[in-house]
Design a protein around this motif. Structure first.
Motif, mmCIF file in Angstrom:
data_model
loop_
_atom_site.group_PDB
_atom_site.id
_atom_site.type_symbol
_atom_site.label_atom_id
_atom_site.label_comp_id
_atom_site.label_asym_id
_atom_site.label_seq_id
_atom_site.Cartn_x
_atom_site.Cartn_y
_atom_site.Cartn_z
ATOM 1 N N THR A 247 -6.235 7.114 -3.975
ATOM 2 C CA THR A 247 -5.229 7.919 -2.925
ATOM 3 C C THR A 247 -4.998 9.301 -3.290
ATOM 4 N N THR B 200 -8.502 4.287 6.966
ATOM 5 C CA THR B 200 -8.208 5.703 7.430
ATOM 6 C C THR B 200 -8.920 6.282 8.946
ATOM 7 N N GLY C 159 0.727 -1.131 0.010
ATOM 8 C CA GLY C 159 -0.151 -0.009 -0.020
ATOM 9 C C GLY C 159 0.989 1.214 -0.073
ATOM 10 N N THR C 160 0.247 2.166 0.598
ATOM 11 C CA THR C 160 0.906 3.465 0.603
ATOM 12 C C THR C 160 0.379 4.316 1.959
ATOM 13 N N PRO D 37 0.132 9.984 -2.250
ATOM 14 C CA PRO D 37 -0.770 9.177 -3.738
ATOM 15 C C PRO D 37 0.077 8.211 -4.536
ATOM 16 N N SER E 181 -4.487 6.642 2.970
ATOM 17 C CA SER E 181 -3.466 5.360 2.598
ATOM 18 C C SER E 181 -4.011 4.331 1.894
ATOM 19 N N ALA E 182 -3.382 3.396 1.532
ATOM 20 C CA ALA E 182 -3.674 2.088 1.098
ATOM 21 C C ALA E 182 -2.916 0.809 1.867
#
Lengths: 387, 387
Positions: free
Chosen positions: A305, B141, A185-186, A191, A310-311
C-alpha cells in the motif's frame, strides 16, 4: 467438551463457512471437533452470509467483541441445535477473494530457486533484501481445500528444443505457504503502517500455490509467472484469527544488513512461529518453519500500500513458499528434489514432481497461551488427469 | 437527432454507468451527445444495477437482442424523461473488475522497452512470439476516467547508487492501451477458443496503465511489475460492444514465423483497426495504431484459459501499450522520449515524464459500417502531488 490437547481449543476459534444437511453456506467457528453455527448461536445475521466478508468488513473492534462473546459461549453449555460435528459439514471457500498477491519472502526459497533457474548467477537478486518482492495472482482461481486439481496444459520449452511444445505439465509442483486475509482495507493514498497490521488483517490460512514449473520457466520473463500458477491456488477452510496468534509472534531472523527503509520497520515484529508439515500421499516429506521467513506479513501489507494502492476486504496476500535452511524444511518439491536431480523416496518410489492421483496435504500449528497449540486445519488436494 | 458525423451514432451504442441529479448510478447507452436511461427506456431492472455485470452475465444472445431493441428505440422518438445530456451526468466505473490481466502484445513496444531496460541484449525475449506475454495486475485500483492520479511513492535505485532511496516517483509515465471486458466467463478446465471470442467478450474500453518507471525498474525482477503499476489504472467510462466492431476487424500483421501453436489460431482474425490519440495537456503527442498489434485479443483470452483457469464476468484484460513502428505512434512517454534521452516539446517546453498538474487524455475511433466511425470516448487523468 474439548480435549485438552485439541488444536482447536478455546484459544484458537478459527472461522469458516460451512453447510450442513443441504442448508445454505453460513459462518461457523471451530471448537474441538465441532462447528458452532454463529448466526444461530449469536442471533446475528452477519453470520448467515455465505462468506466472511461482511463480518470482516465490520472491523477490528467487532472482531474483538465477537471473539469475546464466542469465548464466553464455548465455556458454557451450547444448545445442541447450534453445534454440528465437523465430519458432518461441508466446508466452502471462507471468503470472497478481492485481489490476490503472492510474495517471495523466504530467503532460503528465493536462493534455492535462484540457483535452479539462473545457475551460475548470484542466487538472490539485488532488490530482494530491500523490499518484499511479490506479484499479483489470479483471485478467481483460489479454491477451498479438497478441490481436485486438474493437471494444467500449456507451452513449455527446454533449452535444447528449437521451439515450444504444448501439452500437460510434466513438472507439477506445490508451494507451502501462509496466506493473510485483509478484513478492513484502506482507501487510496493511505498506506498501512506495519504496526497497524492487526487492525487490518483478520486472519491466516494455509495456502498451496500449485505451480507448473515447465510452463513457468518458459513464460516468466520479463513480466513474471502467469499460466504456470493461475490454474489453481488452494486454501484451508479455517481462518485463524490474528487475535489468536499473539503467542506465536517471534523476532525476524535478519534485516540488520541492509536495514529496511523506514516504511517497512516494525516496533514489534510480526514474525510467526508457525510450523508447517507437508505430506505427500500421507507420508511426511517436509516441515517448513515459518519463523525463518525474512519478511513479516506486516511488512508485506505495508509494502503493498506504500504506493497509494487501496486495499479491500477480502484481499489475500500469501507469503510465498516457506523453506527453512535444512533440506527437510523446504516447501516445494522443486527444492526438495532439487529440480528433479535428487528424487525423494515416497511410498517406496523415487519421486520428483506430481503424478496423477497424488495427494498433497499441508497442516500447521503454532504456540498458543499456556502451553497449548493453535491448529490451522489443513489444505489438501489431489491431482486429476489433464482434460 | 444525431449528427451524421457523430462518433456515437446508431452503429456504436456503447454502454456505461451514469448518475444524474443525485440519483443512484444505473446503466445508460450513449447516443450522440445524449445518454439513454436503459432501465427507464426498456423497463428492465437489470439496467437499474450500478454496474454492467448483471447484464453482461446474461450472455451473448441477450447482448444481441438488447442491442437490436436499442437500435429500434433510437431510430424513433425517445420520451424526454429517459434521455439526459451527456454533459449533465456523472460517469462511474462501468463494471466491477474481477481479475485484471495486462498483456504486452505490441512488438514495437516490447522491442523498445527491451532496448531501454536491457541495453545490448536481444530486445525481444525468446518466448515473445510464441505466446502473448502477460501478468495479473491489481483489480481494486482500476478507476474511471477523470479520477485524479496521485503521484506514487516507492523505492528506486539507479545503477550508480549503492542502495535504494524512497520518495515520489520521478519517472511517472502512461501506457495507452485497449481493454477487453469478459461478459460471460468459463468454468474451470474449459478453455475459450479464439473463435469464441465474441461470445465471451462483451466490450472494449480505453486504458491508461499509469506506470512509475523508476519503481518498476528496481522491483520487477524476477516476478514482474507490481508497485510500479498497482497504484492506479484508468479506464474510459463507455464500453464499446464487440458487436459494434465487426467493421474494424483486420488481419494481424505477422505470425507467419513462428506460426502460433494450434490453441492460438483464429479462423478470422480479431486484429482491430482502432486508432488511438494521446494528448498531453491538450497537445497531441502520439497516434498509436492498434492494427499493428502482434497478438489479437481473442488469442489473449485463449491463452489466459488454456491452462484450465476459469474466467469470470468482469474480468478485464488489456493489450499492453499500443505502439506503432513510427516514433509518433508510440504509446508511452518512456518510448516517445526514449527513456528521457530525447525529450518531447510539449507546451513549448522539453518534457520527458509527467509533472504534477499534467493531464493526459487518450481517445480512439475505429471504422463502422457505411463510412461512419465508432468512437471510444476518452480516458483522462490529471497528476496530483504525492501525499
Amino acid at each position: 467438551m474439548i480435549p485438552h490437547d485439541s488444536l482447536f481449543g478455546p484459544d484458537n476459534l478459527p472461522y469458516g463457512v460451512f453447510s450442513a444437511g443441504g442448508s445454505a453456506p453460513r459462518v461457523g467457528v471451530r471448537v474441538g471437533d465441532s462447528v458452532v453455527d454463529l448466526a444461530a448461536a449469536l442471533g446475528d445475521d452477519v453470520f448467515a452470509a455465505p462468506t466472511l466478508n461482511p463480518f470482516m468488513a465490520q472491523g477490528y473492534d467487532r472482531w474483538v467483541a465477537v471473539r469475546s462473546r464466542i469465548t464466553d459461549l464455548v465455556r458454557g453449555e451450547l444448545p445442541a441445535d447450534v453445534v454440528h460435528a465437523v465430519d458432518d459439514v461441508r466446508m466452502h471457500l471462507p471468503f470472497e477473494v478481492a485481489d490476490y498477491v503472492d510474495f517471495y519472502a523466504s530467503e532460503h526459497h528465493a536462493s534455492n530457486v535462484g540457483r535452479l533457474f539462473r545457475p551460475g548467477a548470484e542466487p538472490l537478486l539485488p532488490n530482494w533484501k530491500h523490499l518484499p518482492v511479490g506479484y499479483h495472482g489470479r483471485a478467481g482461481t483460489v479454491v477451498v481445500s479438497g478441490t481436485g486439481i486438474v493437471r494444467p496444459s500449456g507451452q513449455r520449452k527446454s533449452p535444447s528444443e528449437p521451439a515450444p511444445v504444448f501439452g500437460p505439465s510434466t513438472r507439477l509442483d506445490i508451494e507451502a505457504e501462509l496466506g493473510f486475509v485483509v478484513g478492513t482495507g484502506t482507501p487510496p493514498n493511505t498506506p498501512i503502517r506495519p504496526d497497524d497490521f492487526a487492525r487490518h488483517v483478520f486472519g491466516v490460512v494455509l495456502v498451496n500455490d500449485w505451480s507448473a514449473r515447465d510452463i513457468q520457466a518458459w513464460e516468466y520473463v520479463p513480466l513474471g509467472p502467469n499460466l504456470g500458477k493461475s490454474f489453481a491456488t488452494s486454501i484451508s477452510p479455517w481462518v485463524v484469527p490474528v487475535l489468536a496468534l499473539e503467542g506465536a509472534r517471534v523476532p525476524l531472523p535478519g534485516q540488520a544488513d541492509p536495514e529496511p527503509l523506514p516504511y517497512l520497520r516494525e516496533s514489534a515484529s510480526w514474525g510467526l512461529d508457525v510450523e508447517l508439515v507437508v505430506r505427500w500421499n500421507g507420508e511426511e516429506v517436509s516441515r517448513p518453519p515459518y519463523r525463518e521467513m525474512y519478511w513479516s506479513p506486516a511488512q508485506m501489507l505495508a509494502h503493498l500500500t506504500i504506493n497509494g494502492a487501496s486495499a479491500r476486504t477480502g484481499d489475500l496476500f500469501a507469503s510465498g513458499t516457506v523453506s527453512g535452511a535444512a533440506k527437510g524444511e523446504r516447501g516445494s518439491f522443486l527444492e526438495l528434489a532439487w529440480g528433479g536431480a535428487e528424487p525423494l523416496t515416497v511410498g517406496g518410489e523415487a519421486r520428483t514432481f506430481l503424478l496423477d492421483g497424488d495427494e498433497v496435504t499441508i497442516t500447521a500449528s503454532a504456540p498458543g497461551p499456556n502451553g497449548t497449540r493453535i491448529g490451522f486445519g489443513e489444505v489438501t488436494g489431489r491431482v486429476l488427469p489433464s482434460v
